[in-house]
Design a protein around this motif. Structure first.
Motif, mmCIF file in Angstrom:
data_model
loop_
_atom_site.group_PDB
_atom_site.id
_atom_site.type_symbol
_atom_site.label_atom_id
_atom_site.label_comp_id
_atom_site.label_asym_id
_atom_site.label_seq_id
_atom_site.Cartn_x
_atom_site.Cartn_y
_atom_site.Cartn_z
ATOM 1 N N SER A 172 9.519 11.464 -4.792
ATOM 2 C CA SER A 172 8.413 10.660 -3.845
ATOM 3 C C SER A 172 9.232 9.460 -3.226
ATOM 4 N N HIS A 173 9.296 9.237 -1.784
ATOM 5 C CA HIS A 173 10.061 8.559 -1.179
ATOM 6 C C HIS A 173 9.416 7.342 -0.571
ATOM 7 N N ASP A 225 0.765 -1.016 -0.039
ATOM 8 C CA ASP A 225 -0.133 0.018 0.068
ATOM 9 C C ASP A 225 0.899 1.359 0.026
ATOM 10 N N ALA A 226 2.026 1.303 0.883
ATOM 11 C CA ALA A 226 2.919 2.493 0.786
ATOM 12 C C ALA A 226 3.631 2.652 -0.514
ATOM 13 N N MET A 227 3.941 1.585 -1.268
ATOM 14 C CA MET A 227 4.427 1.725 -2.333
ATOM 15 C C MET A 227 3.595 2.232 -3.548
ATOM 16 N N ARG A 228 2.322 1.838 -3.540
ATOM 17 C CA ARG A 228 1.081 2.305 -4.450
ATOM 18 C C ARG A 228 1.025 3.860 -4.055
ATOM 19 N N GLU A 229 1.154 4.156 -2.886
ATOM 20 C CA GLU A 229 0.903 5.514 -2.768
ATOM 21 C C GLU A 229 2.202 6.460 -3.127
ATOM 22 N N THR A 230 3.383 5.894 -3.041
ATOM 23 C CA THR A 230 4.703 6.535 -3.329
ATOM 24 C C THR A 230 4.492 6.841 -4.858
ATOM 25 N N MET A 231 4.055 5.892 -5.834
ATOM 26 C CA MET A 231 3.860 5.889 -7.320
ATOM 27 C C MET A 231 2.644 6.896 -7.565
ATOM 28 N N LEU A 232 1.599 6.833 -6.784
ATOM 29 C CA LEU A 232 0.549 7.462 -6.927
ATOM 30 C C LEU A 232 1.063 9.165 -6.782
ATOM 31 N N SER A 236 7.012 9.765 2.003
ATOM 32 C CA SER A 236 6.881 11.157 1.727
ATOM 33 C C SER A 236 7.232 11.816 0.458
ATOM 34 N N TRP A 237 6.870 12.846 0.004
ATOM 35 C CA TRP A 237 6.741 13.216 -1.275
ATOM 36 C C TRP A 237 6.768 14.898 -1.289
ATOM 37 N N GLY A 238 7.749 15.378 -2.321
ATOM 38 C CA GLY A 238 7.581 16.990 -2.157
ATOM 39 C C GLY A 238 7.530 17.540 -3.606
ATOM 40 N N MET A 239 7.198 18.662 -3.769
ATOM 41 C CA MET A 239 7.277 19.445 -5.052
ATOM 42 C C MET A 239 7.174 20.991 -4.398
#
Lengths: 480, 480
Positions: free
Chosen positions: B232-233, B173-180, B261-264
């Motif tokens: 995205s991490h 689930d966390a990897m799905r989120e990372t890629m989303l 976590s992910w940032g722009m």
């Protein structure tokens, strides 16, 4: 809290208003405590409230010709010292960065408590001709002021706000701007937050550090105390002279600019809570409620009821209603009712198998003087926006009535002390800071403002009987 | 700059790309230098760009189920030490508050360089059951990282960004989120900023401090360099273990969460400038251009032309076009043309007495391969949205063609060094950090990413001829 009280309820307002507030902001999921002294975490429910308020204010700021910009968080300490009153006012509250990048800095950097100084410095670079004026800027930002007695939303070490900063060719234009900003605040407070605030001018002792005139909107909380909910300052040429903000006039003369600044902050959320909330929890004005309507499935309707609830939510959303379906399977309807009452949702729709059969939902308003009433599912999207508008209007009427019931014109000291014990006193005052201090020491009340629309008054000071200043009665009250 | 060059023009890209950029961001009125080292003031024109980009990203973040929240700026120093790689990565860049409220603090507070630690601490309080997961949070905030070689938008001591932080019940689930999140960034870059970015995974040496896997979108700037435009991490359970973020599963077992976590950031504005700009100045994608159309009155039409220009602007605004009438009386049309070209406005409409007589305006696109063409005033509100859509599409095509023209599959060292001198090389690499360092020392190029959609590759390393890792070619390039 009483031992017998439900662990999810809060201390009643009448018992301890302060405990009510402190418990409620945590239990309603608005905030949590941050690790550093006096800081707060704004949780999604609280942040959404802020975003909705922010959007309304931001739109008005833009529509009146202001541009958003962003200025640095870290300000050289020396900047603050350039305006003598400003540094004196803010020094005790500063957080200071002394080390960065692994080294001690040559000059410490202050975490902005407000941005007059750094914006003043930039204005001096950007303004040279009268053609550059007025310069109308706004910034949405975090600021840090070290708080000894922090309280969520009301006084936190870090808070979020907008700060408008403008420069003008003369006093008249700058004063127009000062009053325009105050008018925006009054409008947002009244029309969006349903807070019937009084616009007025601060007395000298309550002025912003470095301002020539400070205006405020003051709201009354349900414990009778005043909350300063937004301020607008005319700086005269104080900052212009300190930061060399000047322009060449059409006639070729070098003139100092007249500047203003004005701010409204996350403190407004505290104002909303204390203006409308009751012993069951928050009561949110529909225009900033994260959820205006919550749909709670009840009874043993299973998937069929849930499907209908979701379908209703889609239709309500299409009608512009912010709606949430509480489909948590492990919680009882009763728990959910309490939960959403605590969180202040204006309208709850209950939907069960019997309702479904009748093609209705049972509607409960957050202030339940009408009891529950069935509304047809088919017409709900047409009806609910009106219900919400009525609820919004009701909150403003209710708060206005409360404020008026707790405000008294007072001529003598006894009625004055009585009035400020439970609300506001409108009283003549001599304007002498020593007399102000005396009143504060004896009653805890301070002059909140000289109301803009107050009728003329020329009687004696309520405390010392010297002739009253300001030409009107002043609002006195205990304040947050 | 050449002595003979107009003082409002900028150094050509071909002469000195870096000077072109540094001059342009100031002259186009995007930013100014802040007083503290490496800080920037984002002026209204630059901030509006950011607001428009932000609105697009924020909408997508909310639509995918994330809630905005706000966490404190100041983080106890000890929090950072709890995750060993994290503190090692960020220590050299920290700004530290040691004094506040007139006293030295018992524990110094770090100005957040990123918020994994403080959000991790709060997540550990908020999560107890599998029912609390996934927890999907986002924050819009300023962060501070001390920069030794600052550059406006690209590397500034303070910058603005959003940081998503999520917690999940398992790796999948966390990897799905990372890629989303990576997908959202790719979409915003491509569809809004017209930047044809490559999504891919970072090699170990380029990973975020504390992450298990780091993904990136990489854009190519017009000097052939790469810009990391969003990351995205997937943290695995690193932060969950450091901050005790755990949950009780449906089976009653206590499990650590998997976090992302992910940032722009405002860095994207730098990307837009360097992806599309030319020697005349900025070229802005219509979807984030503060003004999509500027109307410039020309000739001696006086008030009549100005009135018609304003009327046209009202009709264009009603058609959803962001339009500005340049009515500055003291500037010549020629000056204004240059000014708006410098500021990258996609479409200019010139309106003079002769145009008025013919009921047309003269339209010039910012990339003038078509020259100017008259468009009827009456149909302009219908035509311009299409013109702007075409311009947006043109920018993406042009940037894609440039990127493809400057990317080469390389098998041998000579073609590799040639490719990375002017753009990107797709090359096999052994994956050995020592070999990576060697390549960097010789060419300045680093592995930008292992592209997600790269075809299988199993040849030798372009530098050391050992068998290639990753199963694909890696993108190498010099980078910002």
């Amino acid at each position: 809290m009483d031992a017998g009280r439900d662990e999810r309820s809060v201390t009643p307002q009448s018992e301890d208003f302060s405990a009510w507030y402190n418990e409620l902001v945590l239990r309603a999921g608005l905030v949590d405590r941050g690790p550093a002294k006096g800081t707060m975490v704004i949780r999604p429910y609280g942040y959404r409230l802020w975003e909705l308020l922010q959007a309304e204010l931001d739109r008005r700021i833009k529509e009146t010709g202001h541009d958003n910009a962003y200025f640095p968080l870290l300000i050289p300490e020396s900047y603050l010292r350039r305006e003598a009153e400003h540094v004196e006012g803010f020094s005790p509250e500063l957080a200071v960065v002394t080390h960065a990048g692994g080294k001690e800095l040559e000059e410490p950097l202050v975490v902005r408590p407000t941005s007059e100084t750094i914006i003043g410095e930039m204005m001096s670079r950007w303004i040279s001709s009268h053609r550059d004026l007025p310069l109308l800027l706004n910034q949405w930002a975090n600021v840090v002021r070290w708080e000894l007695r922090p309280r969520m939303f009301l006084r936190t070490t870090e808070f979020l706000w907008q700060e408008g900063h403008t420069a003008h060719a003369g006093e008249a234009d700058a004063m127009r701007e000062t009053m325009l900003a105050l008018g925006l605040y009054e409008e947002v407070a009244r029309d969006i937050a349903a807070m019937p605030v009084v616009p007025g001018e601060k007395t000298a002792g309550e002025r912003f550090a470095g301002a020539q005139r400070t205006f405020t909107i003051e709201g009354m909380m349900r414990d009778g105390r005043a909350l300063q909910a937004g301020t607008s300052h005319y700086m005269g040429t104080n900052f212009a002279r300190a930061f060399d903000i000047s322009y060449t006039s059409a006639e070729g003369r070098l003139e100092p600019c007249h500047t203003t600044s004005w701010g409204m902050s996350t403190r407004m959320i505290g104002g909303v809570i204390m203006t409308h909330g009751d012993d069951k929890g928050l009561v949110l004005p529909p225009r900033i409620a994260p959820y205006q309507v919550v749909i709670v499935p009840v009874g043993r309707g299973g998937e069929e009821v849930l499907a209908e609830a979701r379908e209703l939510a889609i239709r309500l959303r299409a009608a512009g209603v912010r709606v949430h379906v509480d489909d948590r399977p492990h919680l009882s309807p009763g728990y959910k009712f309490n939960d959403w009452e605590m969180r202040g949702v204006p309208v709850r729709l209950e939907l069960g198998p019997r309702d479904l059969a009748a093609r209705t939902a049972l509607m409960a308003r957050r202030l339940t003087e009408h009891g529950k009433e069935p509304i047809p599912l088919d017409t709900a999207p047409g009806v609910l926006p009106e219900v919400l508008d009525d609820f919004q209007a009701l909150l403003l009427r209710r708060a206005t009535a409360f404020r008026d019931d707790h405000t008294r014109e007072t001529g003598d000291w006894d009625s004055f002390t009585e009035a400020v014990a439970t609300g506001w006193a409108l009283a003549g005052h001599c304007g002498d800071p020593v007399c102000e201090e005396d009143i504060k020491a004896r009653t805890g009340a301070t002059p909140r403002c000289v109301p803009l629309d107050g009728p003329p008054f020329s009687g004696p000071c309520v405390r010392c009987h010297a002739p009253a200043a300001y030409g009107k009665r002043v609002i006195f009250g205990r304040a947050y």
